[in-house]
Motif scaffolding. Structure first.
Motif, short mmCIF file in Angstrom:
data_model
loop_
_atom_site.label_atom_id
_atom_site.label_comp_id
_atom_site.label_asym_id
_atom_site.label_seq_id
_atom_site.Cartn_x
_atom_site.Cartn_y
_atom_site.Cartn_z
N GLU A 8 0.58 -1.50 0.52
CA GLU A 8 -0.35 -0.02 -0.24
C GLU A 8 0.50 1.60 -0.61
OE1 GLU A 8 -4.02 -1.55 2.66
OE2 GLU A 8 -2.05 -0.74 3.45
N GLU A 9 2.48 0.85 0.51
CA GLU A 9 2.88 2.19 0.24
C GLU A 9 3.59 2.40 -0.54
OE1 GLU A 9 6.82 3.51 3.28
OE2 GLU A 9 5.34 3.15 3.87
N ASN A 10 3.46 1.68 -1.51
CA ASN A 10 4.07 1.67 -2.36
C ASN A 10 2.99 2.24 -3.82
OD1 ASN A 10 6.77 0.26 -2.01
ND2 ASN A 10 6.13 -1.81 -2.57
N TYR A 11 2.05 2.36 -3.41
CA TYR A 11 1.29 2.61 -3.91
C TYR A 11 0.89 4.35 -3.79
CZ TYR A 11 -3.90 4.16 -5.35
OH TYR A 11 -4.45 4.44 -5.94
N LEU A 154 12.76 14.56 -19.03
CA LEU A 154 12.15 15.70 -19.33
C LEU A 154 12.44 16.97 -18.13
CD1 LEU A 154 8.47 13.49 -19.86
CD2 LEU A 154 10.24 14.45 -21.78
N GLY A 155 12.41 16.65 -17.58
CA GLY A 155 12.32 18.12 -16.60
C GLY A 155 14.00 17.49 -15.06
N LYS A 156 14.27 16.97 -15.75
CA LYS A 156 15.48 17.57 -15.01
C LYS A 156 15.44 17.02 -12.81
CE LYS A 156 18.18 17.52 -18.27
NZ LYS A 156 19.30 16.56 -18.62
N MET A 157 14.48 16.42 -12.64
CA MET A 157 13.72 16.30 -11.77
C MET A 157 14.43 14.50 -10.92
SD MET A 157 10.10 17.76 -12.42
CE MET A 157 10.22 19.10 -12.88
N LYS A 158 15.27 13.86 -10.78
CA LYS A 158 15.47 12.86 -10.04
C LYS A 158 16.25 13.24 -9.32
CE LYS A 158 18.53 8.75 -11.38
NZ LYS A 158 18.70 8.79 -9.12
N GLN A 159 16.63 13.65 -8.62
CA GLN A 159 16.87 13.85 -6.87
C GLN A 159 15.75 14.16 -6.60
OE1 GLN A 159 19.57 17.66 -6.10
NE2 GLN A 159 19.08 17.36 -3.56
N GLU A 160 15.00 15.01 -6.97
CA GLU A 160 13.44 14.89 -6.05
C GLU A 160 11.91 13.59 -6.15
OE1 GLU A 160 9.00 17.50 -6.19
OE2 GLU A 160 10.65 17.76 -7.76
N CYS A 161 12.73 12.43 -7.34
CA CYS A 161 12.21 11.69 -7.42
C CYS A 161 12.41 10.63 -6.02
CB CYS A 161 12.47 11.05 -8.64
SG CYS A 161 11.29 11.80 -10.02
N ASP A 162 14.20 10.84 -6.05
CA ASP A 162 14.58 9.48 -5.24
C ASP A 162 13.96 10.07 -3.70
OD1 ASP A 162 16.24 8.74 -7.14
OD2 ASP A 162 18.25 9.25 -6.89
N HIS A 163 14.13 11.17 -3.86
CA HIS A 163 14.02 11.97 -2.00
C HIS A 163 12.72 11.68 -2.08
CE1 HIS A 163 13.62 14.01 1.10
NE2 HIS A 163 12.66 14.46 1.22
N LEU A 164 11.63 11.29 -2.54
CA LEU A 164 10.58 10.39 -1.67
C LEU A 164 10.10 9.25 -1.83
CD1 LEU A 164 6.96 10.94 -2.43
CD2 LEU A 164 7.28 11.11 -4.92
N LYS A 165 11.05 9.13 -2.64
CA LYS A 165 10.82 7.10 -2.61
C LYS A 165 11.76 7.00 -1.47
CE LYS A 165 12.85 3.19 -4.88
NZ LYS A 165 14.02 2.34 -5.68
N LYS A 167 12.09 9.21 1.71
CA LYS A 167 11.35 9.79 2.51
C LYS A 167 10.50 8.85 3.16
CE LYS A 167 7.94 13.15 1.04
NZ LYS A 167 7.42 14.40 0.73
N PRO A 168 9.94 9.62 4.69
CA PRO A 168 9.01 8.39 5.44
C PRO A 168 7.74 9.58 5.53
CG PRO A 168 10.83 9.29 7.27
CD PRO A 168 11.45 9.84 5.99
N LEU A 169 7.22 8.92 5.10
CA LEU A 169 5.44 9.23 4.98
C LEU A 169 4.71 9.24 6.21
CD1 LEU A 169 4.46 6.80 2.40
CD2 LEU A 169 6.01 9.20 1.39
N ASP A 170 4.65 10.87 6.57
CA ASP A 170 3.57 11.09 7.71
C ASP A 170 1.94 10.25 7.20
OD1 ASP A 170 2.38 12.72 5.73
OD2 ASP A 170 3.07 14.00 6.30
N GLN A 171 1.40 10.78 8.21
CA GLN A 171 0.00 9.64 8.35
C GLN A 171 -0.91 11.07 7.05
OE1 GLN A 171 -0.29 6.94 9.80
NE2 GLN A 171 -2.44 6.61 9.01
N THR A 172 -0.58 11.95 7.58
CA THR A 172 -1.84 12.91 6.13
C THR A 172 -2.00 12.46 4.74
OG1 THR A 172 -1.52 14.55 7.58
CG2 THR A 172 -1.92 14.77 5.58
N ASN A 173 0.16 12.02 4.99
CA ASN A 173 0.40 11.37 3.39
C ASN A 173 -0.08 10.39 2.53
OD1 ASN A 173 1.37 13.92 1.96
ND2 ASN A 173 3.45 12.92 2.92
N ARG A 174 -0.04 9.44 3.98
CA ARG A 174 -1.15 7.95 4.03
C ARG A 174 -2.67 7.88 3.67
NH1 ARG A 174 2.55 5.02 8.25
NH2 ARG A 174 4.58 4.82 6.74
#
Length: 305
Positions: A8-11, A154-165, A167-174
């Motif tokens: 579910e977190e992967n989703y 497309l947009g040079k955003m790999k660092q932001e993507c790696d961070h999203l993968k 970083k801890p997800l808070d309960q709100t995001n979930r």
């Protein structure tokens, strides 16, 4: 609060990637093809083609309202969703489709801009059609790499993507993403209900058309019967007139015969015939009387020669 599983977190993470980061990467490519200062003019120039896409349901009503907002507002790509931007790029820009087209996942070795747009489109559709809100970790890792590399090209955003993968997800995001998932499920059910209603409407429409056709046939048959009845009325009138003429001819002929029979010659002839008939009758009576007398004499034993 209830915890969610790894699947579910992967989703949730992939949802954030495809709904939060990938649209900005696609928008960079879109703004290169349709510069924001000339976007309004470009869309108006292609109004007929866009109208046809709307007619075919490729562009929705809500997307159409974003493309052509009410005056004095002008279109702004910041309010375009990924689906709309991909549709405009495919149909208005001079792009070369990937080898498998825009509706299939390109192989990893195909890294053109068009292939990257197709990748993002493919994974967004994949996510939208998941029924349980879970993504297997093996598939997640492969898909994540494929998507983030496309976003980076497309947009040079790999660092932001790696961070999203990571970083801890808070309960709100979930909770937000799971609410979105539940909303997707509700929307799917509504779409199914709408399709069912649409099919029912089409069936009713078909039956209505059949009734209209039957009514038209009945109207045509009624007109034919009406015409036939008028013809029969005309024929009946003609027959009646002919009968009246025959009656007149018959009365004339009868009158002529009566006049002829009243002539003196005819009267004398009839009287002569009557006398002859009377004499013939009397002769027959005399002969009959003689024959009867002979019979009586024979009976008494006398023979008359």
């Amino acid at each position: 609060m209830a915890t969610i599983s790894v699947e579910e977190e992967n989703y949730v993470r992939m949802s954030l990637l495809l709904t939060g980061i990938s649209p900005r990467a696609v928008r960079i490519k879109f703004d290169l093809e349709f510069h924001p200062t000339g976007l309004d003019a470009s869309l108006k120039k292609e109004y007929n083609k866009l109208s046809e896409l709307k007619r075919k349901k490729i562009i929705s009503e809500s997307q159409w309202n974003v493309l052509f907002p009410r005056f004095p507002d002008v279109p702004d790509s910041r309010y375009f969703d990924v689906s709309l931007m991909l549709t405009l790029l495919r149909n208005l820009a001079t792009l070369t489709p990937p080898r498998g087209g825009f509706d299939r996942l390109p192989p990893v070795i195909e890294i053109s801009t068009e292939a990257d747009l197709a990748r993002i489109k493919y994974y967004r559709n994949y996510l939208a059609h998941l029924s349980d809100g879970k993504i297997d970790t093996t598939f997640f890792n492969t898909a994540w790499t494929d998507i983030t590399e496309a976003i980076d090209r497309l947009g040079k955003m790999k660092q932001e993507c790696d961070h999203l993968k990571t970083k801890p997800l808070d309960q709100t995001n979930r909770e937000i993403m799971m609410d979105i998932k539940r909303s997707y499920d509700e929307i799917k059910e509504l779409k199914k209900s709408f399709k069912s209603l649409k099919r029912s409407h089409e069936l009713l429409q078909g039956k209505h058309e059949n009734v209209e056709k039957s009514n038209e046939l009945l109207q045509e048959n009624y007109k034919k019967v009406k015409i036939s009845n008028a013809l029969l009325q005309e024929q009946n009138t003609e027959v009646r007139k002919a009968h009246e003429l025959l009656q007149e001819d018959y009365m004339k002929a009868k009158k002529n015969v009566e006049e002829i029979m009243a002539l003196p010659q005819i009267t004398e002839f009839r009287n002569t015939k009557a006398r002859e008939e009377e004499e013939r009758r009397r002769t027959e009576e005399i002969i009959t009387e003689i024959q009867n007398m002979r019979k009586r004499i024979r009976i008494e034993g006398c023979v008359i020669t």
